[in-house]
Write an enzyme that holds these catalytic residues in place. Structure first.
Site, short mmCIF file in Angstrom:
data_model
loop_
_atom_site.label_atom_id
_atom_site.label_comp_id
_atom_site.label_asym_id
_atom_site.label_seq_id
_atom_site.Cartn_x
_atom_site.Cartn_y
_atom_site.Cartn_z
CG HIS A 162 -27.79 28.63 -40.01
ND1 HIS A 162 -28.26 29.78 -40.55
CD2 HIS A 162 -28.78 28.12 -39.24
CE1 HIS A 162 -29.50 29.96 -40.15
NE2 HIS A 162 -29.83 28.97 -39.35
N GLY A 212 -23.73 31.61 -42.86
CA GLY A 212 -24.47 32.63 -42.13
C GLY A 212 -23.58 33.59 -41.36
CE1 TYR A 270 -28.09 32.39 -46.16
CE2 TYR A 270 -28.65 34.67 -46.68
CZ TYR A 270 -28.02 33.74 -45.86
OH TYR A 270 -27.34 34.16 -44.76
C1 LCV Z 1 -22.90 22.34 -37.14
C2 LCV Z 1 -20.70 21.96 -37.54
C3 LCV Z 1 -20.64 23.06 -38.40
C4 LCV Z 1 -21.83 23.81 -38.59
N1 LCV Z 1 -22.92 23.42 -37.93
O1 LCV Z 1 -13.43 20.65 -38.28
O2 LCV Z 1 -25.53 30.25 -45.30
S1 LCV Z 1 -26.02 28.87 -45.37
O3 LCV Z 1 -27.30 28.79 -46.09
O4 LCV Z 1 -25.00 27.99 -45.96
C5 LCV Z 1 -26.33 28.40 -43.70
C6 LCV Z 1 -27.34 27.37 -43.58
C7 LCV Z 1 -25.00 28.07 -43.06
O5 LCV Z 1 -24.39 28.98 -42.51
O6 LCV Z 1 -24.55 26.79 -43.08
C8 LCV Z 1 -23.27 26.49 -42.48
C9 LCV Z 1 -22.19 26.84 -43.44
N2 LCV Z 1 -20.88 26.40 -42.90
C10 LCV Z 1 -20.02 25.69 -43.59
O7 LCV Z 1 -20.21 25.27 -44.74
C11 LCV Z 1 -18.77 25.26 -42.84
C12 LCV Z 1 -18.90 23.84 -42.42
N3 LCV Z 1 -17.73 23.40 -41.66
C13 LCV Z 1 -16.57 23.09 -42.25
O8 LCV Z 1 -16.40 23.16 -43.47
C14 LCV Z 1 -15.46 22.67 -41.34
O9 LCV Z 1 -16.05 22.25 -40.11
C15 LCV Z 1 -14.44 23.77 -41.04
C16 LCV Z 1 -13.62 24.07 -42.31
C17 LCV Z 1 -15.11 25.07 -40.57
C18 LCV Z 1 -13.47 23.31 -39.92
O10 LCV Z 1 -12.92 22.10 -40.31
P1 LCV Z 1 -12.23 21.14 -39.23
O11 LCV Z 1 -11.64 20.00 -39.98
O12 LCV Z 1 -11.37 21.98 -38.34
P2 LCV Z 1 -14.55 19.56 -38.59
O13 LCV Z 1 -15.04 19.69 -39.97
O14 LCV Z 1 -14.08 18.22 -38.17
O15 LCV Z 1 -15.72 20.05 -37.64
C19 LCV Z 1 -15.74 19.77 -36.26
C20 LCV Z 1 -17.14 19.41 -35.87
O16 LCV Z 1 -17.98 20.57 -35.99
C21 LCV Z 1 -19.11 20.25 -36.81
C22 LCV Z 1 -18.61 19.13 -37.73
O17 LCV Z 1 -19.71 18.40 -38.25
C23 LCV Z 1 -17.75 18.34 -36.78
O18 LCV Z 1 -18.63 17.58 -35.96
P3 LCV Z 1 -18.18 16.14 -35.41
O19 LCV Z 1 -16.99 16.41 -34.51
O20 LCV Z 1 -19.39 15.64 -34.68
O21 LCV Z 1 -17.80 15.33 -36.61
N4 LCV Z 1 -19.48 21.42 -37.56
C24 LCV Z 1 -18.69 22.16 -38.37
N5 LCV Z 1 -19.37 23.17 -38.90
N6 LCV Z 1 -21.87 24.88 -39.37
N7 LCV Z 1 -21.82 21.59 -36.92
#
Ligand code: LCV
Length: 259
Positions: A64, A108, A138
């Protein structure tokens, strides 16, 4: 400009999620483009559709788009939420869909791929179902979707810990069909699609619909539905929900208090 790329070859449509700047987070815009592409492929020439990310990505989809989640007082997963819309389109799509996953699959996005008919990943992919990390209540149809792909004990482990599982474990528990070395992923998936295209499309379509209808045939008492909705409301109105979202953006571990 569309956030997906499409290709049509040998009766197989391919939809490549290509919003790499946002790690293919399932924003309303990306979802609209996926749905548009599915609609374009919804014709009698199509016999299978592959949904994939570009070659070489580390993240198949970050789930999401958390920036689009409301900050309390509004249900974050309503009937018209982008994820719910694309899940319904995939479930109702008359031809087989294959999720071809390279990279990690989050939140998601796990539900999106589980709404496809066949799931094939690289052997280095991982899958995490994350609402409990964000404090998200959820929704019922989403939980049902997981129940159709994962046994209840494993689903509980995944939902309660929110920890990623490996592709090999996902195969072992029957959550995905195959995990193959990344260099074989595309060829393996195209061959799977080709096998499907050689069979009778009308027979396949009706069996797909039968499985959908039977798998979703869960009677639900209206009183239970209303009770669950009321409890979900408490969750998205809670301090913990705000804490989950705030912690996500502040890149820190949330501190949940159960209030
Ligand atoms: C917006 C993002 C996101 C993102 N949205 O890169 O199923 S539920 O109920 O949980 C539902 C509500 C849902 O699906 O929620 C989302 C669940 N997703 C996650 O938990 C994954 C969240 N992301 C991460 O853990 C990391 O970003 C990963 C491991 C995927 C990649 O790590 P990496 O170090 O390569 P960054 O974390 O630095 O992310 C790059 C940019 O993308 C944004 C994040 O906030 C960051 O933004 P900034 O550059 O502005 O700091 N980002 C990542 N995921 N789901 N934004």
């Amino acid at each position: 400009m569309s956030l997906v790329e499409t290709k049509f070859e040998n009766h197989v449509g391919t939809i490549t999620l290509n919003d790499q700047r946002h790690l293919n987070a399932l924003s309303a815009e990306l979802v609209d483009d996926i749905i548009h592409a599915l609609n374009e492929f919804n014709n009698s020439e199509t016999r299978a559709v592959i949904i994939r990310a570009p070659k070489g990505v580390k993240v198949f989809s970050a789930g999401h788009d958390v920036k689009e989640l409301p900050k309390g007082t509004v249900d974050p997963l309503t009937y018209n939420d982008p994820l719910r819309r694309v899940v319904r389109e995939l479930e109702l799509f008359p031809h087989p869909t294959i999720a071809m996953m390279e990279g990690t699959v989050w939140g998601g996005a796990c539900e999106l791929v589980m709404s496809c008919d066949i799931l094939i990943s690289s052997d280095t992919s991982t899958f995490a179902i994350t609402p409990a990390k964000l404090g998200v209540p959820y929704n019922l149809s989403g939980v049902l979707n997981f129940m159709q792909n994962i046994s209840i004990p494993v689903m509980k482990e995944m939902l309660f810990t929110a920890e990623p599982i490996s592709a090999s474990r996902a195969v072992e528990i029957g959550m995905i069909n195959h995990a193959v070395p990344v260099e074989q992923l595309e060829g393996f998936t195209i061959e799977m699609a080709a096998k499907i295209t050689r069979n009778a499309p009308l027979s396949i379509s009706v069996m797909k619909d039968e499985m959908r209808v039977l798998a979703g045939a869960f009677p639900l008492n209206p009183v239970d539905f209303e009770r669950i909705q009321g409890n979900r409301r408490k969750v998205y109105n809670s301090k913990d929900y705000l804490e989950g979202i705030n912690a996500f953006f502040e890149k820190r571990r949330p501190e949940f208090k159960g209030e």
